[in-house]
Write an enzyme that holds these catalytic residues in place. Structure first.
Site, mmCIF file in Angstrom:
data_model
loop_
_atom_site.group_PDB
_atom_site.id
_atom_site.type_symbol
_atom_site.label_atom_id
_atom_site.label_comp_id
_atom_site.label_asym_id
_atom_site.label_seq_id
_atom_site.Cartn_x
_atom_site.Cartn_y
_atom_site.Cartn_z
ATOM 1 N N VAL A 1 0.889 -1.196 -0.379
ATOM 2 C CA VAL A 1 0.222 -0.019 0.264
ATOM 3 C C VAL A 1 0.989 1.406 -0.035
ATOM 4 O O VAL A 1 0.444 2.151 -0.739
ATOM 5 C CB VAL A 1 -0.818 -0.103 0.957
ATOM 6 C CG1 VAL A 1 -0.190 0.140 2.175
ATOM 7 C CG2 VAL A 1 -1.904 0.866 1.149
ATOM 8 N N TYR A 2 2.243 1.226 -0.002
ATOM 9 C CA TYR A 2 2.880 2.476 0.909
ATOM 10 C C TYR A 2 2.521 2.742 -1.244
ATOM 11 O O TYR A 2 4.152 2.240 -1.742
ATOM 12 C CB TYR A 2 4.485 2.267 0.746
ATOM 13 C CG TYR A 2 4.580 1.728 2.061
ATOM 14 C CD1 TYR A 2 3.437 1.719 3.043
ATOM 15 C CD2 TYR A 2 5.467 1.673 2.452
ATOM 16 C CE1 TYR A 2 3.279 1.835 4.625
ATOM 17 C CE2 TYR A 2 5.709 1.324 4.149
ATOM 18 C CZ TYR A 2 4.817 0.917 5.029
ATOM 19 O OH TYR A 2 4.912 0.881 6.504
ATOM 20 N N SER A 3 2.096 4.094 -2.140
ATOM 21 C CA SER A 3 2.308 4.712 -2.849
ATOM 22 C C SER A 3 1.770 3.707 -3.838
ATOM 23 O O SER A 3 2.535 3.355 -4.867
ATOM 24 C CB SER A 3 4.136 5.103 -2.983
ATOM 25 O OG SER A 3 4.344 6.461 -2.194
ATOM 26 N N HIS A 4 0.515 3.470 -3.542
ATOM 27 C CA HIS A 4 0.308 1.957 -4.479
ATOM 28 C C HIS A 4 1.267 1.199 -5.017
ATOM 29 O O HIS A 4 1.567 1.251 -5.958
ATOM 30 C CB HIS A 4 -0.665 2.413 -5.185
ATOM 31 C CG HIS A 4 -1.678 1.926 -5.996
ATOM 32 N ND1 HIS A 4 -2.515 1.611 -5.410
ATOM 33 C CD2 HIS A 4 -1.806 0.782 -7.022
ATOM 34 C CE1 HIS A 4 -3.568 0.773 -5.848
ATOM 35 N NE2 HIS A 4 -3.083 0.407 -6.930
#
Length: 344
Positions: A61-64
């Site tokens: 989920v970090y910067s998709h």
């Protein structure tokens, strides 16, 4: 660098590890953390490896997914020299199966992470949040499949409550599935909730804490002090609403105590705050972040020395809060404490 066992496992991890939320940063949260590209990330990884820091933490989920992609580039051709930790379960899209820990989602999420990281295995896979919609048996049996397939080495959790962890461990023991050995938790001098339930659980059940946001969401950098406003350029202007709230009076008490100890030790405020965490029970590794080389080198200065007993007591007193029920009797009443001696 000091290396410690990850919970009750045979895996040794460095006392400090690097969080890569700043890699490829975009959006209202991660864009304010940092936006290191592959070249800069490779330099930060170089510095870490020179210092003995070989564990790198990320999440889909970090910067998709961009954080995993940049990390994959940064460790290319030296995968055998590093440990990779990533997380999944939080939403990666609006589709009905784009979130959670179902068998469908976990298998797809791991395959996507392996592709972005340019690797054939994940050393530590953690569930980023508890999925109340998926049976625990489905989650754990899927993790067992992934471990048996060699795609995952160790499993853990993040942001779980005590009962959610314990129910999962009981199911794992009952069925012979891999046990969680890591618990990635929020813990700092201005966020000590981990101590009430999750720390004793970790000690009893063999979960090592991987500490995130050890500087209290940027509040313990030494830039915020009593009688001053948040300095220009601080990420708190943009990201404070994403993190846990902190009472201002308590924050200033902690910062005042950190200033005193920093003066006594000749270290910086962040180094003192990190060193305090490194001496807490169950802590396997403290995850530090860095937007640039200077920040990283300063954070690395938190190891190789120890606070004194008196300095720890000073910080403990400044950061103390009343434990919530049912924990406060065990801290404040002699009869309760006799049955359950406090860990810290």
């Amino acid at each position: 660098m000091d290396y410690r066992s990850l919970g009750r496992s045979g895996l040794r991890v460095p006392a400090l590890s690097l969080g890569t939320g700043t890699f490829g940063g975009s959006g209202p949260l991660f864009g304010n953390w940092g936006n290191s590209d592959a070249k800069e990330a490779r330099r930060l990884v170089d510095i870490c490896l020179e210092a003995g820091v070989n564990l790198f933490d990320t999440a889909d989920v970090y910067s998709h997914g961009a954080s995993e992609e940049v990390l994959g580039e940064a460790i290319r051709n030296r995968r055998d020299s590093v440990l990779v930790s990533t997380k999944t379960s939080l939403p990666m899209g609006d589709g009905p199966n784009d979130a959670g820990s179902s068998r469908f989602r976990l298998i797809r999420a791991v395959e996507d992470a392996l592709r972005r990281l340019q690797t054939d295995h994940i050393d530590i896979l953690q569930l980023h949040a508890f999925d109340a919609e998926t049976p625990i048996e489905e989650v754990l049996s899927t993790l067992d499949l992934l471990v048996r397939a060699g795609k995952v080495r160790y499993v853990g959790v993040s942001n779980f409550s005590g009962w959610q962890v314990m129910k999962s461990l009981a199911a794992a023991d009952r069925n012979g599935w891999p046990r969680y050995v890591a618990n990635q938790v929020y813990y700092s001098l201005v966020g000590r909730d981990y101590e009430w339930e999750l720390m004793p659980l970790g000690q009893d059940q063999g979960l090592g804490a991987l500490v995130w946001s050890p500087l209290g969401w940027g509040r313990l950098t030494g830039k915020i002090r009593r009688g001053t406003s948040v300095p220009d350029g601080s990420r708190l202007h943009e990201t404070a609403s994403f993190g846990p709230p902190v009472d201002e009076d308590r924050l200033y008490r902690v910062v005042d105590a950190l200033d005193v100890v920093a003066e006594e030790t000749g270290k910086t405020v962040p180094q003192v705050a990190l060193n305090w965490l490194l001496q807490r029970p169950t802590v396997s590794s403290v995850i530090v972040g860095a937007r640039n080389e200077a920040q990283l080198r300063q954070n690395l200065g938190a190891v190789g020395w120890n606070l004194t007993t008196e300095q720890i007591a000073k910080l403990d007193e400044a950061s103390a809060v009343t434990a919530p029920y049912p924990y406060f009797p065990y801290r404040r009443q002699e009869g309760f404490a006799r049955l359950n001696p406090p860990m810290v």
